[in-house]
Enzyme design. Sequence first.
Site, short mmCIF file in Angstrom:
data_model
loop_
_atom_site.label_atom_id
_atom_site.label_comp_id
_atom_site.label_asym_id
_atom_site.label_seq_id
_atom_site.Cartn_x
_atom_site.Cartn_y
_atom_site.Cartn_z
N HIS A 186 0.81 -1.22 0.00
CA HIS A 186 0.00 0.00 0.00
C HIS A 186 0.84 1.26 0.00
O HIS A 186 0.42 2.28 -0.52
CB HIS A 186 -1.02 -0.04 1.13
CG HIS A 186 -2.14 -0.92 0.76
ND1 HIS A 186 -3.15 -0.49 -0.07
CD2 HIS A 186 -2.35 -2.22 0.97
CE1 HIS A 186 -3.94 -1.50 -0.32
NE2 HIS A 186 -3.48 -2.57 0.29
N CYS A 486 -5.30 -4.25 -13.51
CA CYS A 486 -5.40 -3.07 -12.65
C CYS A 486 -4.42 -3.16 -11.49
O CYS A 486 -4.43 -2.31 -10.61
CB CYS A 486 -6.83 -2.88 -12.15
SG CYS A 486 -7.35 -4.20 -11.04
C1 PEP Z 1 -4.41 -6.23 -6.78
O1 PEP Z 1 -4.41 -7.07 -5.87
O2 PEP Z 1 -3.63 -6.27 -7.76
C2 PEP Z 1 -5.32 -5.08 -6.73
C3 PEP Z 1 -5.44 -4.27 -7.75
O3 PEP Z 1 -6.00 -4.87 -5.57
P1 PEP Z 1 -5.34 -4.27 -4.22
O4 PEP Z 1 -3.96 -3.83 -4.54
O5 PEP Z 1 -6.21 -3.15 -3.78
O6 PEP Z 1 -5.42 -5.45 -3.30
#
Ligand code: PEP
Length: 556
Positions: A186, A486
């Site tokens: 994150h 994504c």
């Molecule tokens: C992922 O896991 O690649 C994703 C886009 O979701 P997050 O990073 O919010 O878990």
Amino acid sequence: MDTTLRGVGVSHGVAIGEARHMGTAVLEPPAKQIAAEEAPREQQRARQAVEAVAADLVARGNLAGGEAQAVLEAQAMMAQDPELAADVERRIAVGSTAERAVYDAFAAYRALLAQAGDYLAGRVADLDDVRNRIVARLLGVPMPGVPDSDRPYVLIARDLAPADTALLDPALVLGFVTEEGGPTSHSAILARALGVPAVVALPGAGELAEGTVVAVDGSTGEVMVNPTGAEREELSRAAAERKAAVEGAKGPGATSDGHKVPLLANVGGPGDVPAAVEAGAEGVGLFRTEFLFLDDSERAPSEDKQVEAYRQVLEAFPEGRVVVRVLDAGADKPLSFLTPADEPNPALGVRGLRTLLDHPEVLQGQLRALAKAAEGLPVYLEVMAPMVADRADARAFADACREAGLNAKFGAMVEIPSAALRARSVLQEVEFLSLGTNDLAQYTFAADRQVGAVSRLQDPWQPALLDLVATAAEAAGAEGKSCGVCGEAASDPLLACVLTGLGVTSLSMGASAIPFVRAQLAKHTLAQCERAAAAARAADSGPDARAAAQAVLSGE
Ligand code: PEP
Ligand code: MG
């Protein structure tokens, strides 16, 4: 310059500024006895610290506004609670230091709260934060949480969780350096959302002295400690050159021979929309709605509040595509009212869609709010579920969307290897796939995305991950449906070309990466991207895959 440290660069650009550490939890102050004549002075110190912390919380509240203000004002009132104050004075009168008296008085109050029913028990974390602030002030150590500074700084942290960053002032944070975290953590995602340079997985970051000047290069992963004037100039010049090179390219994403690959933005809420529009995003490929849920750990935001936030994002892309992901709670994004507290391994437990299927009222509330928000707008709304494991999950989500009367496309995120391997079966229930390569890497390599020590395995260039991407993209192609990416993999310009060559139909990323990806894609034909993808998949490691793709793309 004293030295250069090396980590993993995760967000482009160069930041130069003083290091400020994210404060960590306060240690327990020693239980030493004071002499009776020292008591009045200690009581005075305790009162002053309480007042200063309360005033600071109110000031932060004024700055933050909205729900955060209400939370911070409630914390200021906790700090000034008269019964707590009386208990602190009494403890000092019988020989405690000010910091120890505060620590013990809060512990007693905490125990009372924890037994007093769900609502008050939920305030325990807020109370701990207030206690930590007062004790830190008395001990003269940095405040826990986001640094108190009115000058811009480079934020140094062990790692950053979404909740840590809710109060971060983007005007003050020049860049991030974290000790833990990989390219998909994150911290990395947040840095890209803010458009600031960041380096993660840098061992020793925690030892940088507070106030040391550092130069963070988010492209190379280097952090120079105490750079000389000439070194700073050289770094800034190189970064400006890189930026100018990409800003020349404009318009929709496409290869040099016109194969269209829409470039979409990942957003966490309306606040991220201006940067997405500025970068020329063709829509939103991932709206992470959990940020809306972080303000209150007790309950979901009201439907009205959700409608307002969704509408602001939907309105920003008339005629564009906006892909909203329903709440992804659990594991690295826990919410106390939804996430079980006692799971041995939260990443493999009840999270994402599993949480929502256990709490259908939360899912229905969110879907109804989305339906209302999209009413009358020309936007192409798409809604997707996180952590879909199989066809049954996809069907349960599609049923929930139909029940809410949602006029949108329903999709599934591919974040679990089973969903990639059985993508055709999942696609019998939904209209599109979106590859969440962050979690897909985590689950493919059994490598926690929050742990810096395994960041090698979080490398999205790993051929095994590319194989899974290819499997999902081919399945979608065979079903005549779309399959975007994504996850953070889409923000690496070279990898974006490889993903395109693997058959991915759109790329969604933090807004700051869009110009870099657009410029790189525009340099190569689809056939070149396909050759680069084949070369990468033929390699045996992430670095080799990258080198092989680079060789193909630069040799032609
Ligand atoms: C992922 O896991 O690649 C994703 C886009 O979701 P997050 O990073 O919010 O878990
Ligand atoms: Mg994910």
